[in-house]
Design a protein around this motif. Structure first.
Motif, PDB file in Angstrom:
ATOM      1  N   ALA A 307      -7.595  -4.315  -3.298  1.00 53.05           N
ATOM      2  CA  ALA A 307      -8.146  -2.891  -3.489  1.00 53.05           C
ATOM      3  C   ALA A 307      -8.752  -2.199  -2.288  1.00 53.05           C
ATOM      4  N   GLY A 308      -9.372  -3.179  -1.561  1.00 52.17           N
ATOM      5  CA  GLY A 308     -10.224  -2.625  -0.504  1.00 52.17           C
ATOM      6  C   GLY A 308      -8.863  -2.443   0.863  1.00 52.17           C
ATOM      7  N   LEU A 309      -7.971  -3.175   0.775  1.00 50.89           N
ATOM      8  CA  LEU A 309      -6.993  -2.891   1.881  1.00 50.89           C
ATOM      9  C   LEU A 309      -6.159  -1.877   1.443  1.00 50.89           C
ATOM     10  N   ALA A 310      -5.839  -1.780   0.181  1.00 55.67           N
ATOM     11  CA  ALA A 310      -5.219  -0.302  -0.117  1.00 55.67           C
ATOM     12  C   ALA A 310      -6.218   0.957   0.370  1.00 55.67           C
ATOM     13  N   LEU A 311      -7.310   0.804   0.090  1.00 56.82           N
ATOM     14  CA  LEU A 311      -8.185   2.004   0.481  1.00 56.82           C
ATOM     15  C   LEU A 311      -8.249   2.121   2.155  1.00 56.82           C
ATOM     16  N   ALA A 312      -8.041   0.908   2.717  1.00 57.44           N
ATOM     17  CA  ALA A 312      -8.215   0.802   4.270  1.00 57.44           C
ATOM     18  C   ALA A 312      -6.799   1.737   4.706  1.00 57.44           C
ATOM     19  N   MET A 313      -5.739   1.298   4.102  1.00 59.03           N
ATOM     20  CA  MET A 313      -4.623   1.742   4.524  1.00 59.03           C
ATOM     21  C   MET A 313      -4.362   3.467   4.145  1.00 59.03           C
ATOM     22  N   LEU A 314      -5.137   3.892   2.958  1.00 58.09           N
ATOM     23  CA  LEU A 314      -5.335   5.330   2.820  1.00 58.09           C
ATOM     24  C   LEU A 314      -6.026   5.885   4.121  1.00 58.09           C
ATOM     25  N   TRP A 315      -7.001   5.272   4.580  1.00 51.62           N
ATOM     26  CA  TRP A 315      -7.619   6.045   5.692  1.00 51.62           C
ATOM     27  C   TRP A 315      -6.706   6.191   6.839  1.00 51.62           C
ATOM     28  N   TRP A 316      -5.870   5.126   7.162  1.00 54.13           N
ATOM     29  CA  TRP A 316      -4.793   4.906   8.063  1.00 54.13           C
ATOM     30  C   TRP A 316      -3.701   6.347   7.826  1.00 54.13           C
ATOM     31  N   LEU A 317      -3.496   6.504   6.473  1.00 51.64           N
ATOM     32  CA  LEU A 317      -2.621   7.538   6.037  1.00 51.64           C
ATOM     33  C   LEU A 317      -3.287   9.294   6.386  1.00 51.64           C
ATOM     34  N   LEU A 318      -4.757   9.230   6.162  1.00 49.02           N
ATOM     35  CA  LEU A 318      -5.293  10.545   6.178  1.00 49.02           C
ATOM     36  C   LEU A 318      -6.276  10.895   7.367  1.00 49.02           C
ATOM     37  N   ALA A 319      -6.637   9.659   8.145  1.00 46.62           N
ATOM     38  CA  ALA A 319      -7.434  10.072   9.132  1.00 46.62           C
ATOM     39  C   ALA A 319      -6.651  10.624  10.442  1.00 46.62           C
TER      40      ALA A 319
END
Length: 417
Positions: A307-319
Motif C-alpha cells: 500500500a505504501g509503494l502504491a502511495l509513493a508511486m502516486l507521489w511520482w505521478l502528481l509531484a
C-alpha cells in the motif's frame, strides 16, 4: 539430495559460525548480479543512439532478461536442491559473463536481446535464487537478520554499479563497459559461489550455530512441504499474484525512472543518481522496517508495504518533475521495496519450510519474471503512444494496489516453520 562436492567442510575463523560466511558470499553474489542488471538505465541513451530504437524496444531488452532471470530461477532452485548451490552458482557466473561479453559485440537490437536474455537472464537466475534460498537453511532464530544482510547486497549493488556503468560508458563506450561488467560477474560471483555449502548439517552444525548435529543419516528429510504440496496451497497463489503485480510496478521504476527524468530536463548523470538512491534506501529499508515486521506480523507488514509503494508511486505521478521531488520519491520507494524483498524469502520459509526452499522460492519468483516482462515493456509502449509517462505510472499504481489486496486476502497457514 546434495552432491558430495558441496558437503566438503571449509575452515572458518575460530568462533565464527559458517552461516555468516554464507551470508557474506550471498551478499557479494547478489550485489554483483543485481548491480549489473540494474545498471541497464545507464545504457538506454547509448542503445537508442546505436540502434535507432524507441523506448519500448529498448525496455524490452531489460524485460526479457529479467523474465528469463526469474524463469531460470525456478529450474536453478530445483537444481541447487539436488546438486548443491556451489556448482549452480559457478555455472551462473560463467554464463552471465559470457552473455555480457556477447552483448558487447551485438550489431543489432535482436542480438542484444539474445545476449541479455540468454546470458544475463540465465546466469543471473542461476546465481541469485539458489543463493537466497540457501541462507534460509542456515538460520532459524536469526533468519530475518541473516536474510536481510544477504539480500541487502542487491541494494548495495544498485547503489554502486549504475554510476560505475555510466563512468565506464563515458570512458570506454557501452561495449567496453559491458566487457568490464563481464569480468566482475565472473570474478566476484564465481569466487563467492565456491564458498557455498548446501546445509549446516553437512559441516556437523545446526542452524544459527547451535550444537553440532549428527550427520550419520543424511537421508533424514528437512521439515517442510514439497513443491507439489506447496502448489496446492491457496496462500501460495495469492502470494504469487501479489508478487507478479508488484514486480510489474517495481521494474517500471528501474527501467523508466531515468528516462522520465531526462525527458523533464534532468541530466543523465543526475538520473543515474536516482537509481543509486533507490539502491541505498533499499539497503536501509531491509533493516529499518524490521521492527514494523515484528510488530504487525510479516503478512500484515507486507500488505502495508505494498500500500505504501502504491502511495509513493502516486507521489511520482502528481509531484512536480524536478530532481528534488524525484529524489524524495526514490527514497520512499526504495525503503519500502527494500523491506519487501528482504521479507519475501523469510515469509516463504515460514509458510512452506526448508525441505525444497530453493525450488519453492524459484517457483514464486517466476511471478517476477512475468511482471518484469510486461511491466516495463507496456509502460514504454504507453509512453511512446501518449508522449509521456502519466498513464504508464498510473498503471504501476494500479498494479501495486492490486498486490496489497492480494496480500490482504492471504490466510495464515496452520503450520509455520
Amino acid at each position: 539430495m546434495t552432491n558430495a562436492s558441496d558437503s566438503v567442510q571449509r575452515p572458518a575463523p575460530a568462533g565464527l559460525f559458517y552461516g555468516w560466511i554464507i551470508v557474506a558470499s550471498v551478499f557479494c553474489m547478489s550485489a554483483t548480479a543485481a548491480g549489473i542488471i540494474y545498471s541497464f538505465p545507464a545504457f538506454v541513451a547509448a542503445f537508442e543512439a546505436e540502434f535507432g530504437a524507441g523506448r519500448a524496444d529498448i525496455a524490452f531488452a531489460f524485460a526479457i532478461s529479467e523474465f528469463i532471470w526469474f524463469m531460470t530461477g525456478f529450474a536453478a532452485g530445483s537444481a541447487a536442491d539436488r546438486l548443491g548451490p556451489r556448482k549452480v552458482g559457478l555455472a551462473g557466473a560463467l554464463i552471465m559473463a559470457a552473455g555480457l561479453a556477447a552483448a558487447a559485440q551485438a550489431g543489432s537490437l535482436t542480438l542484444l536481446y539474445i545476449a541479455y536474455g540468454a546470458g544475463v537472464g540465465i546466469g543471473g537466475g542461476m546465481i541469485y535464487v539458489p543463493a537466497v534460498g540457501l541462507v534460509q537453511r542456515w538460520f532459524r532464530v536469526r533468519r530475518g537478520l541473516a536474510s536481510g544482510l544477504a539480500i541487502c547486497g542487491t541494494g548495495v549493488g544498485t547503489l554502486a554499479f549504475p554510476p560505475l556503468a555510466m563512468a565506464l560508458t563515458e570512458a570506454l563506450g557501452w561495449r567496453g563497459a559491458h566487457m568490464v561488467l563481464a569480468a566482475c560477474a565472473l570474478g566476484i560471483c564465481g569466487a563467492a559461489s565456491l564458498m557455498l555449502v548446501a546445509h549446516p548439517r553437512e559441516m556437523g552444525l545446526a542452524p544459527d550455530g547451535g550444537a553440532a548435529v549428527d550427520t550419520a543419516d543424511p537421508a533424514t528429510p528437512i521439515p517442510g512441504l514439497t513443491l507439489a504440496e506447496t502448489l496446492r496451497c491457496g496462500h501460495f497463489w495469492l502470494l504469487y499474484a501479489a508478487s507478479l503485480l508488484s514486480a510489474a510496478a517495481v521494474f517500471i521504476n528501474y527501467v523508466h525512472l531515468v528516462p522520465y527524468a531526462t525527458d523533464h530536463g534532468i541530466t543523465a548523470q543526475s538520473g543515474i543518481v536516482l537509481v543509486s538512491i533507490l539502491g541505498i534506501s533499499g539497503t536501509v529499508g531491509r533493516f529499518l522496517l524490521g521492527g514494523v515486521v515484528d510488530y504487525f506480523g510479516r503478512r500484515n507488514a507486507l500488505t502495508l508495504m505494498f500500500a505504501g509503494l502504491a502511495l509513493a508511486m502516486l507521489w511520482w505521478l502528481l509531484a512536480p518533475p524536478g530532481f528534488a521531488a524525484l529524489a524524495c520519491y526514490a527514497v520512499a520507494f526504495g525503503l519500502l521495496y527494500g523491506g519487501y524483498i528482504a521479507m519475501l524469502p523469510v515469509l516463504t520459509m515460514e509458510y512452506f519450510g526448508g525441505r525444497r526452499i530453493a525450488t519453492i522460492i524459484g517457483a514464486l519468483y517466476t511471478s517476477w519474471g512475468f511482471g518484469a516482462l510486461f511491466g516495463p515493456t507496456l509502460a514504454g509502449a504507453i509512453r511512446d503512444m501518449a508522449g509521456g509517462y502519466f498513464f504508464a505510472i498510473l498503471m504501476g499504481i494500479a498494479c501495486m494496489a492490486g498486490a496489497a489486496i492480494c496480500c490482504l486476502l492471504i490466510r495464515e497457514p496452520a503450520t509455520r516453520y
